[in-house]
Scaffold this active site. Structure first.
Site, PDB file in Angstrom:
ATOM      1  N   GLU A  68      -7.489   3.545   8.326  1.00 33.81           N
ATOM      2  CA  GLU A  68      -8.084   3.235   8.182  1.00 33.81           C
ATOM      3  C   GLU A  68      -9.411   2.300   8.747  1.00 33.81           C
ATOM      4  OE1 GLU A  68      -5.792   0.961   4.292  1.00 33.81           O
ATOM      5  OE2 GLU A  68      -6.391   0.077   5.255  1.00 33.81           O
TER       6      GLU A  68
ATOM      7  N   SER B 172      -9.501   1.063   2.892  1.00 36.82           N
ATOM      8  CA  SER B 172      -8.628  -0.271   2.910  1.00 36.82           C
ATOM      9  C   SER B 172      -9.451  -0.570   1.287  1.00 36.82           C
ATOM     10  CB  SER B 172      -8.565  -1.294   3.393  1.00 36.82           C
ATOM     11  OG  SER B 172      -8.497  -2.574   2.509  1.00 36.82           O
TER      12      SER B 172
ATOM     13  N   CYS C  92      -2.561  -8.647  -1.695  1.00 41.76           N
ATOM     14  CA  CYS C  92      -4.129  -8.704  -1.053  1.00 41.76           C
ATOM     15  C   CYS C  92      -4.291  -9.403  -2.803  1.00 41.76           C
ATOM     16  CB  CYS C  92      -4.735  -7.701  -0.768  1.00 41.76           C
ATOM     17  SG  CYS C  92      -3.654  -7.340   0.912  1.00 41.76           S
TER      18      CYS C  92
ATOM     19  N   ASP D  66       0.880  -1.485   0.342  1.00 43.78           N
ATOM     20  CA  ASP D  66      -0.313   0.280  -0.199  1.00 43.78           C
ATOM     21  C   ASP D  66       0.456   1.323  -0.316  1.00 43.78           C
ATOM     22  OD1 ASP D  66      -1.553  -1.995   0.747  1.00 43.78           O
ATOM     23  OD2 ASP D  66      -2.617  -0.879   2.197  1.00 43.78           O
ATOM     24  N   LYS D  67       2.013   1.767   0.984  1.00 43.11           N
ATOM     25  CA  LYS D  67       3.066   2.808   1.103  1.00 43.11           C
ATOM     26  C   LYS D  67       3.661   2.690  -0.036  1.00 43.11           C
ATOM     27  CE  LYS D  67      -0.586   3.759   3.236  1.00 43.11           C
ATOM     28  NZ  LYS D  67      -1.175   2.443   2.740  1.00 43.11           N
TER      29      LYS D  67
END
Length: 560
Positions: free
Chosen positions: A446, A472, A193, A121-122
């Site tokens: 989140e 999310s 994911c 994600d980051k």
């Protein structure tokens, strides 16, 4: 001129050559271009677990093409591990640490080019921010998505299914044995994911930006093709170095617009708005990314539906043609003349692409027959979000695009989750979670679990949630996040009271507190700025310097 020449050529640079030779590099190695490999491998992040093997194949490609690879590590946190506790405060701020660390290593060692290995994600946006900041030849290569797990509630499960299942368990909808089964069978492989969360959104958008080789963002983590494209990436970075094609020649206004359109067409994570804003800021392109999202969302069709908007996962999307197929379908809407890391334009990549699997119109539609005629992400404004709020209509039922409900307010994520599980949230409620913005959180956590608990308790289609925090990419239901100004900065979300009426209208792009302007101003005058939750360490610094979500939550050094 090679950057590394400054320290590796000439009698006066013996010190640097000797230092490299202490680690086994040869005289011949040091005559070649030096390519840094920023590897976010760890045993903390499933999306990065295969990056050791990926890195080796990148090295093979670099050496094969006449370069010398030099690998170094970067941090990378998994949002999943950080959910629901203090660790989530660190996730968004870690993006800046990643960008700073990659920049630092590239400048300390004067690398001639960089391959950036990260999937999550980051980490992906942090690495792209560093590439834009450095403006040297760079390619980003993710590790690829994981396979979906056992079927649960009508679709393949993933690690987030456990949060939905906990809501179902608390409502006596499933048994404890059914709940426990997910622990062993929801994540059968490593990889980012299996659904279209922020990780896979940003991997896909890196492709759309032109910073990843075609298919490089979506090939499965466990696939042989993942290793093959790693070697290809190593070969290609050498071509970029030879031709001096740098990151800012690829990250341009045109390529950022392409990425925005792909995000809208696939109903990507709302976090992409913030990350593309930050990347544009580092590339100094002078672009209002939020305004672009707002305008383009009204005329970009939704062509792909991926979990959580459908039962199909990222691997299904890859096999249906992936980002390459979207670019092909949307070519009339795209800037196809922009440069990419293939050293060719978007159009040249489209023309050269060969699909390995048959198409699937249940996943990717043609532009003539889209899922919808507007994009899957929308920018809202109103008296509750004067600077903007972000929502994702592509991931929720059309009946929720106009929602009017009664506010029930919480000053933290934990308080909201406890109330939801205790059955205190009912049909018609708008759950307000505040003081979770970049400064107030800090770190803009989140509200993933809160949305999952609402879903599990059967409230996904009868409630809404608004927050100055984030969501999310796997969340669905009626939600608006990134509300700016945030509560900690005195934004109107700070003065909402239980029982107030809130109206969300996606078609009108509005988010309003249905209270008189006189009453709003009266409440704002009484509001007092809270003390920062952290006063020391990195989060203490972040609390002071973080900009709003509408500005990409980047650090504002003008405040020092």
């Amino acid at each position: 001129m090679k950057r590394s020449k400054q320290i590796l050529e000439g009698l006066h640079n013996q010190y640097y050559r000797a230092t490299y030779k202490s680690m086994g590099f040869s005289t011949d190695d040091l005559k070649r271009p030096i390519i840094g490999i920023a590897n976010a491998w760890s045993e903390c992040v499933p999306g990065h677990f295969n990056l050791r093997q990926v890195a080796q194949r990148v090295k093979d490609g670099i050496y094969r093409a006449g370069g010398t690879p030099v690998e170094f590590g970067t941090i990378g946190g998994c949002d999943g591990f950080a959910q629901g506790h203090d660790g989530m405060h660190y996730i968004l701020p870690s993006r800046e640490l990643i960008a700073d660390s990659v920049e630092s290593m590239a400048q300390i060692n004067l690398f001639d080019g960089l391959v950036l290995l990260g999937s999550c994600d980051k980490i992906v946006p942090g690495m792209l921010m560093a590439a834009a900041r450095l403006d040297i030849p760079c390619i980003l290569l993710p590790g690829g998505p994981m396979e979906g797990g056992i079927v649960f509630d009508g679709r393949k499960s993933d690690q987030t299914s456990s949060a939905e299942a906990l809501g179902m368990l608390s409502a006596n909808k499933i048994t404890e044995d059914e709940y426990t089964l997910l622990e062993n069978l929801s994540c059968p492989t490593c990889g980012s994911c299996s659904y279209l969360g922020t990780a896979n959104t940003m991997c896909s958008l890196s492709e759309a930006l032109g910073m990843t080789l075609p298919d490089g963002g979506v090939i499965p983590a466990y696939s042989a093709a993942r290793l093959a494209i790693a070697e290809g990436t190593g070969i290609k970075i050498m071509e970029l170095v030879e031709k001096n094609i740098t990151a800012r020649q690829i990250i341009t206004k045109g390529s950022i617009r392409n990425a925005i359109k792909v995000c809208l067409a696939m109903s990507g994570s709302t976090n992409a708005v913030m990350h593309l804003t930050a990347i544009a800021n580092e590339a100094e392109v002078g672009m209002d990314v939020l305004q672009e999202f707002d305008e383009l969302s009204r005329k970009t069709p939704q062509l792909a539906k991926i979990n959580p908007a459908s039962e199909y996962n990222m691997i299904d999307f890859y096999q249906a043609g992936g980002v390459s197929k979207l670019l092909e379908e949307m070519h009339s809407l795209m800037d196809t003349g922009v440069m990419t890391v293939t050293a060719r334009t978007v159009m040249e990549n489209i023309q050269a692409h060969k699909y390995q699997y048959p198409g699937n119109e249940n996943i990717i539609k043609s532009i003539d027959s889209p899922f919808g005629y507007e994009g899957g992400v929308a920018v809202l404004r109103g008296n509750l979000a004067p600077d903007t709020g972000i929502t994702k209509p592509g991931a929720f039922d059309k009946s929720l695009r106009h929602f009017k409900g009664t506010a029930i307010c919480f000053n933290s994520e934990e308080a909201a989750e406890e109330a939801i599980l205790a059955g205190k949230v009912h049909d018609g409620h708008v759950v307000v979670i505040r003081y979770e913005g970049p400064k107030g959180g800090p770190g803009m956590r989140e509200m993933f679990k809160a949305m999952k608990y609402l879903y599990g308790r059967g409230l996904a289609k009868t409630t809404a949630l608004v927050t100055d925090g984030r969501f999310s990419g796997t969340n669905n239901g009626c939600f608006v996040g990134h509300i700016s100004p945030e509560a900690a900065e005195g934004g109107p979300i700070a003065i909402v009271e239980n029982g107030d009426t809130i109206e969300i209208d996606v078609e009108k792009r509005s988010l309003d507190l249905l209270v008189s302007e006189e009453e709003i101003q009266k409440r704002l005058k009484k509001w007092q700025r809270p003390e920062p939750k952290f006063k020391r360490g990195y989060l203490g610094l972040y609390c002071k310097l973080a900009s709003s979500g509408s500005k990409g939550a980047v650090l504002n050094y003008d405040k020092i």
